[in-house]
Write a protein that holds these residues in place. Structure first.
Motif, short mmCIF file in Angstrom:
data_model
loop_
_atom_site.label_atom_id
_atom_site.label_comp_id
_atom_site.label_asym_id
_atom_site.label_seq_id
_atom_site.Cartn_x
_atom_site.Cartn_y
_atom_site.Cartn_z
N ILE A 176 0.85 -1.19 0.00
CA ILE A 176 0.00 0.00 0.00
C ILE A 176 0.88 1.24 0.00
O ILE A 176 1.79 1.38 0.83
CB ILE A 176 -0.94 -0.01 1.22
N PHE A 177 0.60 2.15 -0.94
CA PHE A 177 1.37 3.39 -1.12
C PHE A 177 0.41 4.58 -1.19
O PHE A 177 -0.77 4.42 -1.49
CB PHE A 177 2.16 3.34 -2.44
N PRO A 178 0.94 5.79 -0.97
CA PRO A 178 0.15 6.98 -1.29
C PRO A 178 -0.12 7.01 -2.80
O PRO A 178 0.74 6.61 -3.59
CB PRO A 178 1.07 8.15 -0.88
N LYS A 179 -1.29 7.48 -3.19
CA LYS A 179 -1.60 7.60 -4.62
C LYS A 179 -0.63 8.54 -5.32
O LYS A 179 -0.40 8.43 -6.52
CB LYS A 179 -3.03 8.09 -4.82
N SER A 180 -0.04 9.43 -4.57
CA SER A 180 0.93 10.38 -5.14
C SER A 180 2.23 9.71 -5.54
O SER A 180 3.04 10.31 -6.25
CB SER A 180 1.24 11.48 -4.11
N ASP A 181 2.44 8.46 -5.06
CA ASP A 181 3.71 7.76 -5.26
C ASP A 181 4.89 8.54 -4.70
O ASP A 181 6.01 8.44 -5.19
CB ASP A 181 3.95 7.45 -6.75
N SER A 182 4.62 9.31 -3.64
CA SER A 182 5.67 10.11 -3.02
C SER A 182 5.59 10.02 -1.50
O SER A 182 4.52 10.27 -0.92
CB SER A 182 5.57 11.57 -3.45
N SER A 183 6.71 9.68 -0.87
CA SER A 183 6.76 9.64 0.59
C SER A 183 6.53 11.02 1.20
O SER A 183 6.15 11.12 2.37
CB SER A 183 8.12 9.09 1.04
N GLN A 184 6.72 12.06 0.40
CA GLN A 184 6.52 13.42 0.91
C GLN A 184 5.07 13.64 1.36
O GLN A 184 4.81 14.44 2.26
CB GLN A 184 6.90 14.45 -0.16
N SER A 185 4.14 12.90 0.76
CA SER A 185 2.72 13.00 1.17
C SER A 185 2.55 12.59 2.63
O SER A 185 1.79 13.21 3.37
CB SER A 185 1.84 12.11 0.29
N ILE A 186 3.27 11.53 3.04
CA ILE A 186 3.19 11.07 4.43
C ILE A 186 3.90 12.07 5.35
O ILE A 186 3.39 12.43 6.41
CB ILE A 186 3.83 9.68 4.57
N ILE A 187 5.08 12.52 4.93
CA ILE A 187 5.84 13.47 5.73
C ILE A 187 5.05 14.76 5.94
O ILE A 187 4.94 15.26 7.07
CB ILE A 187 7.20 13.77 5.06
N ASP A 188 4.49 15.29 4.86
CA ASP A 188 3.70 16.53 4.96
C ASP A 188 2.52 16.36 5.90
O ASP A 188 2.20 17.26 6.69
CB ASP A 188 3.20 16.96 3.57
N CYS A 189 1.86 15.21 5.83
CA CYS A 189 0.72 14.94 6.71
C CYS A 189 1.15 14.93 8.17
O CYS A 189 0.53 15.58 9.02
CB CYS A 189 0.10 13.59 6.33
N PHE A 190 2.23 14.22 8.48
CA PHE A 190 2.70 14.14 9.86
C PHE A 190 3.15 15.50 10.40
O PHE A 190 2.83 15.87 11.53
CB PHE A 190 3.86 13.13 9.95
N VAL A 191 3.90 16.23 9.59
CA VAL A 191 4.39 17.54 10.04
C VAL A 191 3.21 18.51 10.25
O VAL A 191 3.18 19.25 11.24
CB VAL A 191 5.40 18.11 9.01
N LYS A 192 2.25 18.47 9.34
CA LYS A 192 1.07 19.32 9.47
C LYS A 192 0.30 19.01 10.75
O LYS A 192 -0.10 19.92 11.49
CB LYS A 192 0.16 19.13 8.25
#
Length: 408
Positions: A107-123
């Protein structure tokens, strides 16, 4: 004068952030601080899954999910009943991170970018006023007068509660050992096999379905381990899911053997020995006038087929009809039991995992609280828990962090 914090989290990786966010959401009146030794947080999240972040795996039954953990299988069944794959997917999607399930279950973000997870956590951390301090190397921590005293190179801190989320930190493990915890000696897990076989490694880039048996020596009859899955041929040897599963389940055994052993590779795992032999015999009669290098069998790439013939010591310019029974048997043997020595390991960098850490008997898995030390919780890969590749190591991270954050 020490700065007083309600809850200090040592380690600004996946487990530390996920704990801090969920703890702060449950305790809005308390101060939460993350101490990260590096200049940047969530570094492993950033590189995981080739930069795409394999957040978890599509396995939705707790007991079945636990079977992917060579160390921690029994202990995680209970926690997985409380927070597992579907819960993590829902948590992320509720916060705007769309996910997708790939054919192999990852399972991955649809964006195919780990930055989506990082941005979510930081936000989320910012929204909940979690204090994040980078470049903070923790030099000491001790429980004195009913609270934790935590020292970094620049700060003296006090906290009611301390959380260890430092992953494979030898320094932190050593300190926990000094405080009375038993540490299982860390060894590598999830690594690839180094093989000195030029003809094989010249096939680099090919990925094939396999069933692999692992033996101590060529004279050993009973396999020590077995695994099925795709195997990737690399310029240094073999990698891919089948190899990584062997390295995870065999982490302790292979370490004792100093990473020198023998494997037997079945390149046609879906066919029985009789089916392979019958197919070869049929080719001998039906394609008798065609050369072996022109009429390729078993739907394999041509360069791989030529490699098989060379290993079987069969001239590729021969006609199928001219093959002897002995030559047919040699081809069958190489296809179903290609035997080669392994001479070491290489780190699988995107998914680097260590087997070892805080002994599981010393953790209360209803809370992830230390049984040895008051007001201390230990989560993620700081514990002696590790999994095969495919998102399972992250799921342990999310589960342990969430339960630790939401229970007293």
């Amino acid at each position: 004068m020490s700065e007083i914090i309600d809850c200090i989290v040592i380690g600004g990786g996946a487990s530390g952030f996920f704990f801090a966010i969920n703890y702060a959401e449950r305790h809005p009146d308390q101060s939460v601080m993350i101490l990260e030794k590096s200049k940047q947080v969530l570094q492993k999240v950033k590189i995981s899954g080739g930069g795409r972040c394999n957040v978890t795996h599509a396995e939705f039954i707790p007991k079945d999910l636990s079977k992917h953990y060579p160390r921690g299988e029994r202990e995680l069944i209970g926690p997985f009943h409380r927070f597992m794959t579907g819960d993590m997917m829902a948590w992320l999607e509720q916060r705007g991170v769309a996910l997708k399930i790939e054919d192999d279950g990852r399972i991955f973000p649809k964006s195919d970018s780990s930055q989506s997870i990082i941005d979510c956590f930081v936000k989320e951390a910012n929204r909940l006023r979690v204090s994040v301090k980078t470049s903070q190397v923790v030099t000491d921590f001790n429980y004195i007068n009913n609270h934790w005293q935590v020292t970094t190179k620049t700060h003296n801190l006090e906290a009611q509660q301390l959380v260890i989320s430092t992953g494979s930190s030898l320094k932190i493990w050593k300190k926990l050992e000094q405080l009375g915890h038993e540490i299982v000696t860390p060894i590598p897990s999830l690594f690839t096999f180094n093989i000195h076989h030029t003809k094989l490694t010249q096939l680099q880039g090919l990925s094939l379905p396999t069933h692999i048996k692992l033996f101590e020596t060529t004279s050993t009859k009973a396999p020590l381990l077995e695994s099925t899955g795709a195997t990737l041929i690399t310029h240094w040897g073999l990698s891919g899911p089948c190899i990584l599963k062997l390295s995870a389940w065999g982490a302790q055994l292979l370490n004792k053997m100093n990473y020198h052993f023998v494997i037997s590779v079945n390149w046609l795992p879906d066919l029985s020995e009789d089916e392979v032999n019958e197919q070869l015999k049929r080719m001998k009669f039906e394609q008798s006038k065609k050369q072996l290098n022109k009429q390729i069998e078993f739907n394999v790439p041509k360069r791989f087929w030529l490699f098989i013939l060379e290993e079987a010591e069969v001239n590729s310019t021969k006609n199928w009809g001219d093959l002897s029974k002995l030559e047919l048997n040699r081809i069958s043997t190489v296809l179903r039991a290609f035997t080669v020595e392994v001479n070491g390991k290489s780190t699988f960098k995107d998914e680097f995992v260590t087997a070892g850490g805080v002994h599981l008997k010393e953790i209360d898995f209803k809370t992830f609280r230390s049984k040895q030390l008051p007001q201390l919780k230990i989560i993620g890969e700081a514990l002696n828990i590790d999994a095969i590749t495919g998102g399972f190591n992250f799921q342990n991270t999310w589960t342990s962090a969430y339960i630790a954050a939401t229970t007293n």
